[in-house]
Design an enzyme around this catalytic site. Structure first.
Site, PDB file in Angstrom:
ATOM      1  N   CYS A 201      27.956  78.541  97.987  1.00 50.82           N
ATOM      2  CA  CYS A 201      29.475  78.730  98.601  1.00 50.82           C
ATOM      3  C   CYS A 201      29.177  77.665  99.787  1.00 50.82           C
ATOM      4  CB  CYS A 201      29.804  79.927  98.801  1.00 50.82           C
ATOM      5  SG  CYS A 201      28.442  80.967  99.838  1.00 50.82           S
ATOM      6  N   HIS A 508      29.243  84.896 102.665  1.00 48.22           N
ATOM      7  CA  HIS A 508      30.249  83.878 101.895  1.00 48.22           C
ATOM      8  C   HIS A 508      30.695  82.909 102.877  1.00 48.22           C
ATOM      9  CE1 HIS A 508      32.384  82.293  98.578  1.00 48.22           C
ATOM     10  NE2 HIS A 508      33.586  82.642  99.079  1.00 48.22           N
TER      11      HIS A 508
END
Length: 1387
Positions: A201, A508
């Protein structure tokens, strides 16, 4: 009232019924048009639309007749969902999100039932994208869709971790107060997402930011790749170029980044490593600069992202200033000043603190070159030039020196949409000629506080490290310097926010990016792209509603901005994105190439979608092994073409021609041939298999035949029977013959069928059905059907048709039953014999006892003299020994019959008329007297019968060894052995024998049958709790063996142990007991069964001793391996004990000494006397009997101290493979009673940061006051100053000296030790104590770090988990040569 109004307002009764009738007619017409059959079953279809987040929670429900075609189903779904038919796909879900399911054919005329739908049940389907493109909205629904999307955008939402299709990789973090934004499709946002490989990510966020930067994207497009100069796979700029083209032109929702990461030189493991996005930005820019050397883009990164600052130190006495010029690619801004509890409120405050000078005074004075002395000085940083693209890194990751862990600061920090950087630039310094001079002056100040704050210190000395050249600046940069001198021109607009959600341990990343085309903000969260608002941007500030303080960030939202990218507002430089029509020629060629590749992938997916994949089996006609593979064939291929593909797949070209093969429907689990496909050779495979499915409930078998044979047709509904023909004369079983039958056939009809297949007489035929393992059933009722007899899809039967008296005997007493029973229970074992065994000679020359003297009992075996030509095979040993056994048995029975009644209660009687022989073990005579070791041990304990004197026994050479049963290596293995052996198949391959049987030979059968009145067998369990014994209470071996089928063959070392050790291949009835099995092995080992042990070999060559002599071999299976070792076996009431030495103050406190044998009824002092000579001889320990103790061992923890008068099995529970501690004493034993309590104490000295050695304290009670008195006596600490704590974990309860002072529960508020939270009720507890008035040492940071390293090394060696050791992270690297370098120095 106007005439006729009444008729208009109030309908008459006739009109009401007329309208009602018309409604009924319309409904009737509608229902009649749906499906013709009134009794057609209904199919309930539940469809979940997964193409859009707004519809993912909704369900479409359709209840259709089962005969409805698939085409009609797609029409109904498209009508309800508002999509154009043919632009979406329906796949099976079965309640699960299985992406591997094959889609249904939207143009098929096949009915729902033929397509696999089940009437009367819920059929779950997923509506998905087709070829990666979202479904096209119907024209009449487009306006509604747009308006709904517009309405949703006004709701309060937060962009953040969206629910992704693949949850693999970065963790998902959310807050209860956050509402998630609806995910808009690519057709609505116009942007394409990036697929998260696993934990990439951070990479996706940076790539989307670079893609949305017009200047970077346009410059990348202008670069042209020369294929003859570099491999396209390893070219980073080329792969970025391809990715940007796909992001701009693809119709997919998301594209892959695997080609980009492959150009980095990463393998699949890198996808599972999460890195810092700022670190990736620096490393990737460095790699691009290296790749762009000698090109127009060589200075692109510097032109866009590089700024300059001045690092200076100015003397406050003379005004002399030492300085140097540094470059930077990003500005790191601290969230919270060092040592402060409050964070900065905004980016502006952090920037102001960044340029705020620091005064060097006191011990930190600066040595002035002009003053020639140390003076007060001012040190700081000044910005000389800001880049066109300004990158700000918010340093949210920090290190907590108190907990020695990385932490994340979630404090609130605001940032403006427009940032004025003019207050932070020093224009005068930039214009001064001194600034334009050498950039290396003041080199003596390198390593100042600037290096602590700057994440990118790009000095000229570091050019080679980062790959950025600073010596030459382009003309455009000089122009920008001149135009940027005015303070009013340093206005920047925010266009990218890289957000981190999670903690310092992981999280994330996603990006919030403003489009320069329409000014709208979007969230790029991996494959999901959504439109967001300013409220969503404000929520990335971080922080919480609680009062700001040191711990406020712990309760704040973990989702906050991490990197900010601004672009300078300068109309002359602000670029726009290149449109497709404006692409350079090489980019247009690349676009066309990508389109062609996408079309090719689409065609390949179409082929995959129409390919049937099914498991294929084939019994090789030559090697006779079952082969397995996966058959992949297009659904439109005919059955004949599929046979040809399977023929080549199974590599049968050299075995037989193709026309000798055919495909049949097969059930591997039941080994059942369901049906054949006669006359359907031209039928498509897809039709025969029921369509393309992800998995099938059946398999295919490629059946083969000989050229002179014909295939047998298999019809549905038939059952398959494997027929084994039994020959009672030779006692053999033939290989199976496959026969097809019907469940409604009678047994008589089935016999006729078997007679035709086997040429046996049906009149005298006996059929035995094996319903399950060892469950034999005789089929004797002629009119009973096969279904009633228990036949299933696949069956196994045994047939015999000899006209003998065996047909008249009861089935369970017949020879046929005994033969089949023996066949089912015989196993094959590999037995490795000991190298020094006297019985090894018996493999070549068996030793026989004197047959003429039945009363002579000899303990040794004499070797017959003669040449090797007269040596007898292994089979001869068993034949002769069993013949002797029969003679011995008859003689013993005669002797027993001549004894007075009751003199021998174990007398055996042979049943009259029985054809089963009664056989005793060949070593019963040798076992009738105990060995010298046994006699000596029994004399020491008064448990044996004094009226039964033990006869002396001649010992073989191997009996002279000591009683240590196993070596130290074996002892380690035995310490973890189980009470009973578990099933372990080391090798399940079958060895074909001379008689052609498929499992093992049945050519030799001997049985013994006990008197039915007594019913005493080896399976009778013992009542004692100790190890089972093969001797009765008089020391004599137990005689009867019910199952003694035993056959041996020589085997090679490869088949047996594999290490050159001599081995036997033994065929034995698995119902035989371990004791009887040992007795059968005596002739081959040369010593009585009491003088050797059996070890079962498991995987990884682990060996565990089998000691339960009354247990059968039922846990063994074919080809299990057994190792025989010499040594005295245990008798009844004896236990093998492993003795360890306890060394409380040694680094290794637990040391194995030896194996000993303790007996039931023995006192602790007697066992200590037994140990004394063994300790001297084997361990070199010369101890007095009063200068060592035995105590309980639980794992590594010392426990209860055993007193001399304690008796095993009465006062001390003992079991097989028991373990005890032996502890040497410096003084006579203090423990005299069970009421006393012995604890191990250790003093902690905070002032010296060390632990003293262990000292034992013996308490008369569990009183805390007594404990403190005893501690005062050994430490001279006043009782009122003593604080104590119980140790944690296993002995010695290791703990770091950096943690012990605060981590243990010191000074618990208790008056006794046996209550919560201490619960000290047994000996061996560890207690730490300290003087509360002692002040802890104040260590410097260097001392602490040095001590931390020493403690880490010490605790890791002892197996203690070091909590404060930092997590090792894999360094982020981009390999310019396409892969990791083999040179270890580059690592």
């Amino acid at each position: 009232m106007v005439p006729g109004e009444e008729n208009q307002l109030v309908p008459r009764e006739g009109m009401f019924w007329s309208c009602r009738q018309s409604i009924f007619d319309e409904m009737k017409k509608k229902f009649s048009q749906s499906e013709p059959a009134a009794d057609d079953p209904r199919v309930l279809c539940i469809i979940q639309d997964t193409t859009n987040a707004k519809t993912v929670t909704q369900r479409l429900t359709l209840n259709l007749p089962a005969s409805t075609p698939l085409k009609r189903l797609f029409d109904d779904v498209s009508s309800k969902a508002g999509y154009v038919n043919g632009t979406f796909e329906l796949v099976w879900s079965n309640g699960l999100n299985n992406a591997d399911q094959s889609p249904l054919d939207y143009s098929s005329e096949k009915s729902l039932t033929d397509a696999g739908f089940e009437p009367g049940k819920k059929n779950f389907l997923h509506l998905t994208d087709k070829d990666g493109e979202q479904p096209q909205l119907a024209s009449d629904e487009s306006g509604t869709a747009e308006s709904s999307g517009h309405d949703d955008s006004g709701q309060e939402r937060i962009i953040g971790p969206q629910l992704r299709e693949s949850t693999v990789g970065c963790g998902e973090y959310s807050s209860p107060s956050n509402s998630y934004s609806p995910i808009l499709g690519k057709s609505e946002t116009g942007y394409v997402g990036l697929v998260n490989q696993a934990m990439t990510c951070y990479l996706n966020s940076l790539l989307q930011t670079l893609f949305m930067t017009p200047e970077f994207r346009n410059a990348l497009y202008k670069w042209e790749f020369e294929e003859y100069e570099e491999d396209p796979v390893t070219s980073i700029p080329y792969q970025l170029q391809r990715l940007f083209v796909l992001l701009q032109t693809s119709k997919k929702r998301a594209v892959e980044t695997t080609d980009v990461t492959r150009s980095f030189g990463w393998d699949s493991s890198e996808a599972w490593q999460q890195h810092d996005v700022q670190e990736l930005c620096r490393v990737m820019f460095d790699a691009l600069e290296q790749k762009w050397k000698q090109t127009e883009q060589a200075d692109l990164i510097n032109q866009l992202y590089q700024g300059k600052l001045k690092d200076y130190v100015k003397c406050l006495e003379c005004g002399y200033e030492s300085w140097r010029i540094d470059t930077y690619l990003d500005i790191p801004l601290v969230i919270r000043p060092y040592g402060s509890n409050l964070a900065f409120n905004s980016v502006e405050e952090a920037l102001q603190a960044f340029v705020q000078p620091e005064t060097l005074d006191g011990p930190n004075q600066y040595f002035c070159e002009r003053c020639k002395k140390k003076c007060d000085a001012r040190k700081g940083l000044k910005f000389l030039h800001f880049p066109y693209l300004l990158t700000l890194q918010l340093k949210r990751f920090d290190f907590d020196y108190t907990t020695m862990h990385r932490i994340k600061l979630n404090d609130r920090m605001t940032f403006p949409a427009e940032l004025d950087m003019s207050p932070f630039i020093d224009v005068e310094e930039e214009k001064s000629p001194q600034t334009e001079s050498c950039t290396d002056s003041g080199a003596e100040n390198e390593g100042s506080c600037h290096s602590d704050q700057m994440s990118n210190d790009f000095s000229n000395d570091d050019v080679m490290d980062e790959g950025i050249c600073l010596e030459n600046n382009s003309a455009s940069e000089k122009t920008s310097l001149k135009t940027g001198n005015e303070k009013g021109t340093w206005i920047y607009e925010l266009f990218s926010i890289m957000v981190h959600s999670g903690s310092a341990a992981g999280g994330h990343y996603y990006a919030c990016i403003k489009s320069f085309s329409d000014g709208q903000w979007y969230s790029f969260n991996d494959q999901h792209v959504s439109r967001i608002t300013q409220d969503d941007i404000r929520k990335t500030y971080g922080g919480s509603s609680v009062t700001r303080g040191y711990y406020s960030s712990a309760f704040a939202s973990s989702t906050n901005a991490y990197m900010l990218i601004y672009r300078q507002k300068e109309p002359t430089r602000n670029a726009k994105f290149l449109e497709v029509s404006e692409f350079p020629e090489h980019i247009k060629h690349l676009v066309q190439k990508e389109k062609e590749m996408e079309e090719q992938e689409k065609r390949q997916r179409e082929i995959e979608r129409n390919t049937c994949k099914i498991k294929l089996f084939c019994m090789h006609p030559v090697r006779l092994v079952m082969m397995e593979n996966k058959l992949e064939v297009h659904k439109d291929k005919t059955l004949q073409e599929a046979v040809e593909i399977a023929y080549k797949l199974m590599d049968l070209e050299e075995a037989l021609p193709p026309d000798c093969c055919r495909l049949v429907k097969y059930d591997e689990f039941h080994d059942y041939l369901e049906r054949s496909y006669e006359g359907e050779e031209d039928t498509p495979v897809g039709l025969l298999l029921g369509g393309v499915k992800s998995s099938y409930m059946f398999d295919l078998l490629l059946e083969t035949r000989r050229p002179d044979q014909a295939f047998q047709p298999y019809k549905s509904g038939e059952v398959m029977v494997k027929v084994h023909v039994v020959d009672l004369k030779t006692e053999t079983l033939a290989l199976p013959i496959n026969v097809r039958a019907y469940l409604n056939q009678t047994v008589e009809e089935f016999k006729q069928l078997i007679s035709q297949a086997t040429a046996l007489s049906a009149e005298t035929m006996r059929i035995v059905l094996e319903r399950c393992c060892n469950d034999l059933r005789l089929l004797y009722v002629p009119n009973k059907t096969l279904k009633a007899e228990g036949f299933f899809r696949s069956n196994k039967i045994f047939v015999e048709s000899s006209d003998t008296q065996d047909n008249q005997a009861p089935f369970t007493e017949s020879q046929l039953w005994h033969l089949l029973d023996q066949h089912a229970n015989t196993i094959r074992l590999y037995v490795a014999l000991p190298e020094q065994s006297p019985g090894l000679q018996g493999l070549k020359c068996p030793c026989q006892k004197a047959a003429g003297d039945p009363g002579s009992v000899e303990g040794n075996y004499e070797c017959a003299k003669g040449s090797s030509a007269h040596r007898k095979p292994v089979e001869a040993i068993l034949e002769e020994s069993t013949e002797r056994l029969k003679n011995l048995s008859l003689q013993q029975q005669l002797q027993q019959s001549s004894c007075p009644p009751g003199a021998n209660g174990d007398r055996l009687k042979s049943a009259d008329g029985s054809d089963v022989e009664t056989i005793e073990s060949p070593s019963q005579e040798a076992d009738s007297s105990a060995s010298v070791d046994n006699r000596e041990l029994e004399n020491r304990i008064s448990s044996s019968d004094p009226e039964t004197p033990l006869q002396p026994e001649e010992r073989s050479d191997s009996d002279v060894n000591n009683d240590r049963s196993t070596s130290s290596v074996d002892s380690d293995i035995l310490s973890s052995s189980h009470s009973s052996d578990t099933l372990c198949n080391a090798d399940t391959a079958l060895i074909p024998l001379a008689n052609g049987l498929d499992s093992h030979s049945i050519t030799y059968s001997r049985r013994s049958k006990a008197n039915e009145g007594r019913k005493e067998t080896w399976d009778t369990a013992e009542e004692d709790s100790g190890t089972d014994s093969e001797y009765d209470e008089n020391g004599k071996g137990r005689g009867l063996v019910q199952y003694v089928y035993f056959k041996t063959e020589q085997c090679t070392s490869e088949e047996g142990s594999g290490d050159g050790q001599k081995s036997l291949l033994v065929f034995v009835d698995k119902r035989i007991t371990l004791a009887a099995f040992k007795q059968q092995l005596e002739p081959y080992i040369g010593v009585p069964s009491s003088q050797f042990k059996i070890f079962r070999v498991y995987a990884n060559n682990q060996e565990f001793e089998s000691v339960r002599l009354n247990e059968t071999l039922s846990s063994f299976s074919d080809d299990n391996k057994i190792t025989i070792r010499l040594g005295r076996a245990l008798r009844k009431g004896e236990y093998r004990v492993k003795v360890y030495q306890l060394l409380v103050n040694d680094p290794e406190p637990c040391k194995f000494l030896l194996d000993a044998v303790f007996a039931k009824g023995m006192t602790v002092r007697q066992s200590k006397e037994e140990l004394l000579p063994q300790l001297r001889e084997q361990c070199g320990l010369d101890l007095g009997i009063d200068r060592f103790r035995l105590r309980k061992k639980t794992w590594k923890n010392p426990g209860t101290i055993f007193l001399d008068y304690h008796i095993y099995e009465e006062d001390i529970n003992i079991s097989s493979n028991w373990e005890v501690f032996l502890e040497a004493l410096d003084e006579p034993e203090k423990m005299k009673s069970l009421s006393q309590l012995a604890v191990l104490t250790r003093q902690w000295r905070p002032s010296e940061v060390k632990l003293e050695p262990f000292q034992e304290v013996v308490l008369e009670s569990s009183s805390v006051d007594e404990l403190k008195e005893k501690l005062q006596a050994i430490s001279e600490i006043p009782a009122e100053n003593i604080e104590f704590a119980k140790g944690r974990g296993t002995f010695p309860c290791d703990i770091s000296v950096l943690e012990i002072h605060q981590d243990l529960d010191w000074n618990p508020k208790v008056s006794t030790l046996n209550v919560w939270p201490l619960y000290i009720c047994d000996d061996g507890a560890v207690i730490f104590y300290r003087d509360k008035s002692e002040i802890q040492m104040d260590m410097t940071e260097e001392q602490r770090n040095e001590l931390m390293k020493k403690e880490s090394s010490r605790l890791q060696k002892s197996g203690h988990r070091v909590n404060y050791s930092p997590r090792k992270e894999k360094a982020l690297k981009i390999y310019l040569d396409g892969g990791p370098s083999k040179d270890s120095s580059q690592d």
